[in-house]
Design a protein around this motif. Structure first.
Motif, PDB file in Angstrom:
ATOM      1  N   ARG A   1      58.558  31.295 -35.909  1.00  0.00           N
ATOM      2  CA  ARG A   1      58.982  30.223 -36.904  1.00  0.00           C
ATOM      3  C   ARG A   1      57.665  29.738 -37.634  1.00  0.00           C
ATOM      4  O   ARG A   1      57.545  29.533 -38.555  1.00  0.00           O
TER       5      ARG A   1
ATOM      6  N   ALA B   1      56.097  30.364 -41.601  1.00  0.00           N
ATOM      7  CA  ALA B   1      55.621  29.199 -42.711  1.00  0.00           C
ATOM      8  C   ALA B   1      54.454  29.640 -43.037  1.00  0.00           C
ATOM      9  O   ALA B   1      54.290  29.196 -44.470  1.00  0.00           O
TER      10      ALA B   1
ATOM     11  N   LEU C   1      55.925  33.314 -45.550  1.00  0.00           N
ATOM     12  CA  LEU C   1      56.369  32.709 -46.752  1.00  0.00           C
ATOM     13  C   LEU C   1      55.190  32.887 -47.554  1.00  0.00           C
ATOM     14  O   LEU C   1      55.568  33.317 -48.811  1.00  0.00           O
TER      15      LEU C   1
ATOM     16  N   LEU D   1      58.912  41.419 -41.970  1.00  0.00           N
ATOM     17  CA  LEU D   1      59.901  40.816 -42.923  1.00  0.00           C
ATOM     18  C   LEU D   1      61.143  41.125 -42.096  1.00  0.00           C
ATOM     19  O   LEU D   1      62.146  40.225 -41.922  1.00  0.00           O
TER      20      LEU D   1
ATOM     21  N   ARG E   1      63.520  38.192 -39.905  1.00  0.00           N
ATOM     22  CA  ARG E   1      64.218  37.546 -41.058  1.00  0.00           C
ATOM     23  C   ARG E   1      64.895  36.344 -41.159  1.00  0.00           C
ATOM     24  O   ARG E   1      64.707  35.564 -42.251  1.00  0.00           O
ATOM     25  N   GLU E   2      65.386  35.871 -39.922  1.00  0.00           N
ATOM     26  CA  GLU E   2      65.991  34.704 -39.952  1.00  0.00           C
ATOM     27  C   GLU E   2      65.097  33.582 -40.154  1.00  0.00           C
ATOM     28  O   GLU E   2      65.268  32.673 -40.882  1.00  0.00           O
TER      29      GLU E   2
ATOM     30  N   LEU F   1      64.305  33.692 -44.102  1.00  0.00           N
ATOM     31  CA  LEU F   1      65.166  33.275 -44.907  1.00  0.00           C
ATOM     32  C   LEU F   1      65.309  31.818 -44.669  1.00  0.00           C
ATOM     33  O   LEU F   1      65.473  31.220 -45.987  1.00  0.00           O
ATOM     34  N   TRP F   2      65.168  31.235 -43.717  1.00  0.00           N
ATOM     35  CA  TRP F   2      65.243  29.830 -43.571  1.00  0.00           C
ATOM     36  C   TRP F   2      64.044  29.086 -44.317  1.00  0.00           C
ATOM     37  O   TRP F   2      64.398  28.178 -45.028  1.00  0.00           O
ATOM     38  N   MET F   3      63.044  29.488 -44.275  1.00  0.00           N
ATOM     39  CA  MET F   3      61.870  29.106 -45.147  1.00  0.00           C
ATOM     40  C   MET F   3      61.880  29.214 -46.407  1.00  0.00           C
ATOM     41  O   MET F   3      61.510  28.425 -47.343  1.00  0.00           O
ATOM     42  N   LEU F   4      62.460  30.477 -46.984  1.00  0.00           N
ATOM     43  CA  LEU F   4      62.638  30.502 -48.478  1.00  0.00           C
ATOM     44  C   LEU F   4      63.842  29.640 -48.774  1.00  0.00           C
ATOM     45  O   LEU F   4      63.659  29.226 -50.061  1.00  0.00           O
TER      46      LEU F   4
ATOM     47  N   ALA G   1      64.415  26.722 -47.580  1.00  0.00           N
ATOM     48  CA  ALA G   1      63.819  25.150 -47.788  1.00  0.00           C
ATOM     49  C   ALA G   1      62.806  25.237 -49.044  1.00  0.00           C
ATOM     50  O   ALA G   1      62.672  24.175 -49.578  1.00  0.00           O
ATOM     51  N   TYR G   2      62.026  26.321 -49.155  1.00  0.00           N
ATOM     52  CA  TYR G   2      61.193  26.428 -50.000  1.00  0.00           C
ATOM     53  C   TYR G   2      61.646  26.178 -51.479  1.00  0.00           C
ATOM     54  O   TYR G   2      61.245  25.422 -52.474  1.00  0.00           O
TER      55      TYR G   2
END
Lengths: 287, 287
Positions: free
Chosen positions: A183, A187, A191, A239, A243-244, A247-250, A252-253
């Motif tokens: 995680r 970030a 990302l 990547l 993935r998970e 994808l969470w960061m993308l 939120a971004y």
């Protein structure tokens, strides 16, 4: 484990790219012997000629037969495959460690190694845009953060050995759970890579109408887009195995960018300024 | 214009921050006299003490009374206000130029200057995260691209003078329409700023749960987020005076990120790899 101290160890570094060859070079003289292994004859020859390893071979089985520590220094999905292969041939009493950029899938796979083989995940936070044995540098790890992700089955002795190895190349070990690691690097590293790629892609789109954009890009664009020059194969592995979290960061971004856009659209200077000041102060305190 | 060559000119630099004081310093000795003007007594004193200008004053009217060239070196919206003020007091036969980062609104406003005063927009593509007179450096403009955006009413003589001034500080003049300029810098400069800010903001969100993120951030994060340390007031002026172009870039960028996310979600490695390879090659060819 067969040996108790780093100085007694024969260390096999599997993969003589930037990371592996640099680590081998930094380890030479700090252990009994560094053996390099790579499928590429060029990498093997170069690593020997430049003294990155004590000896090197294109044969995995020969390279690891006397090894006390096996270091998997290839892109992430190659590491996943290597763990299977090594399961069958790793010497009893040896320790397997890797340098892969994502840790959840790798440490899960390491659980399958034979009981007589120790294992610990590793991820040094250093690198270059350039890859390959020619870019290797013994100082690459100097002062870098080096994540270590032990498995439940990792012995204290093996974890100590991994820490000693990290410290011997002047990096700073930090022990962390694999999922938390993945995680954090999503970030601070994965990302940013995608952001840099998106920026180059936008510039490319603008360039259809106006090629002068390539002259107009100066130091701000250069730095923000730097990571887009990273090796694509290495990044694809990262990547696809994280993935998970990515994808969470993308998601939120995108929400953050959307906030900027809505404030701009509404000419809401107050909230935009407040956001940017908070960000500015945080960034000033970072580096 | 009153004088025909740069060496005969008295140049008033209004605003002794990083850009103005650096320009003054680079111009000293290349023209008759450099007069610095700033509301801040500290900036005036520092610019004099460090020899960034020949003379300096906090009084705008006194500072520009003998000037052949007036350079407006403040944030964009301050420049817009200065153009109004200067309309009333700029010497007949003088030329007004600015260093503002967006050009459409500034050149539109310059149209209102008296007929006897020449005007041309300017934007040097150089800078630092640090702002203020203390950060000034005579070499700042060296080899930088320097956009010039003439008005319809700008005489050839005035444009030549602007080019000569730019070349005298070893920058490279590029003549361009204001709107085209604003679209290009939205892509290569203003979008990267917002991307950097969004990245720091995400890291801040992750830090609520895990403060170790600040130690985990290494060179990739550092470079990608560098622009987030830019002066917020300066950036607010830029964002608010280039809204449409920036909103267009944000929208196109979000679409790009969305493409990355959808490919990742669908595990569509082929299209993702193709995208990243194109970007990688483009970036490698750039710097």
């Amino acid at each position: 484990m067969r040996v108790g101290s780093l100085t007694e160890c024969t260390i096999a570094v599997i993969g003589l790219g930037l990371m592996g060859a640099s680590l081998g070079s930094a380890l030479c003289g700090k252990c009994r012997r560094v053996v390099g292994v790579d499928q590429s004859g060029y990498a093997v020859e170069t690593a020997m000629k430049r003294g990155f390893v004590d000896v090197a071979t294109t044969c995995l089985e020969a390279g690891i037969q006397d090894a006390d520590v096996l270091i998997l220094a290839t892109p992430v999905r190659k590491i996943l495959g290597l763990i299977d292969t090594i399961s069958l041939i790793a010497p009893e009493g040896s320790m397997v460690m890797d340098l892969g950029s994502t840790k959840t899938q790798i440490t899960a796979k390491m659980e399958n190694l034979p009981r007589g083989v120790q294992a610990v995940g590793g991820h040094p936070m250093c690198g270059r845009e350039k890859s390959g044995v020619d870019a290797a540098d013994a100082g690459l790890y100097h002062k870098s953060l080096f994540f270590l992700t032990p498995l439940k089955r990792t012995s204290e002795e093996a974890l100590s050995m991994a820490c000693a190895l990290v410290q011997s190349v002047e990096a700073r070990p930090y022990i962390i759970e694999a999922e938390r690691h993945d995680r954090l690097v999503a970030a601070v590293s994965h990302l940013p890579y995608l952001l840099a790629c998106g920026l180059v892609r936008i510039a490319n789109e603008v360039a259809y109408d106006d090629t002068f954009i390539w002259q107009a890009a100066s130091s701000g664009f250069r730095d923000t887009s730097r990571l887009a020059a990273c090796d694509v194969s290495m990044m694809m592995d990262i990547l696809m195995t994280n993935r998970e979290a990515i994808l969470w960061m993308l998601e939120a971004y995108s929400q953050n960018l959307n906030d900027f856009a809505r404030s701009l659209e509404r000419r809401d200077e107050g909230s935009l300024r407040q956001l940017l000041i908070a960000v500015h102060e945080r960034r000033r305190n970072m580096f």
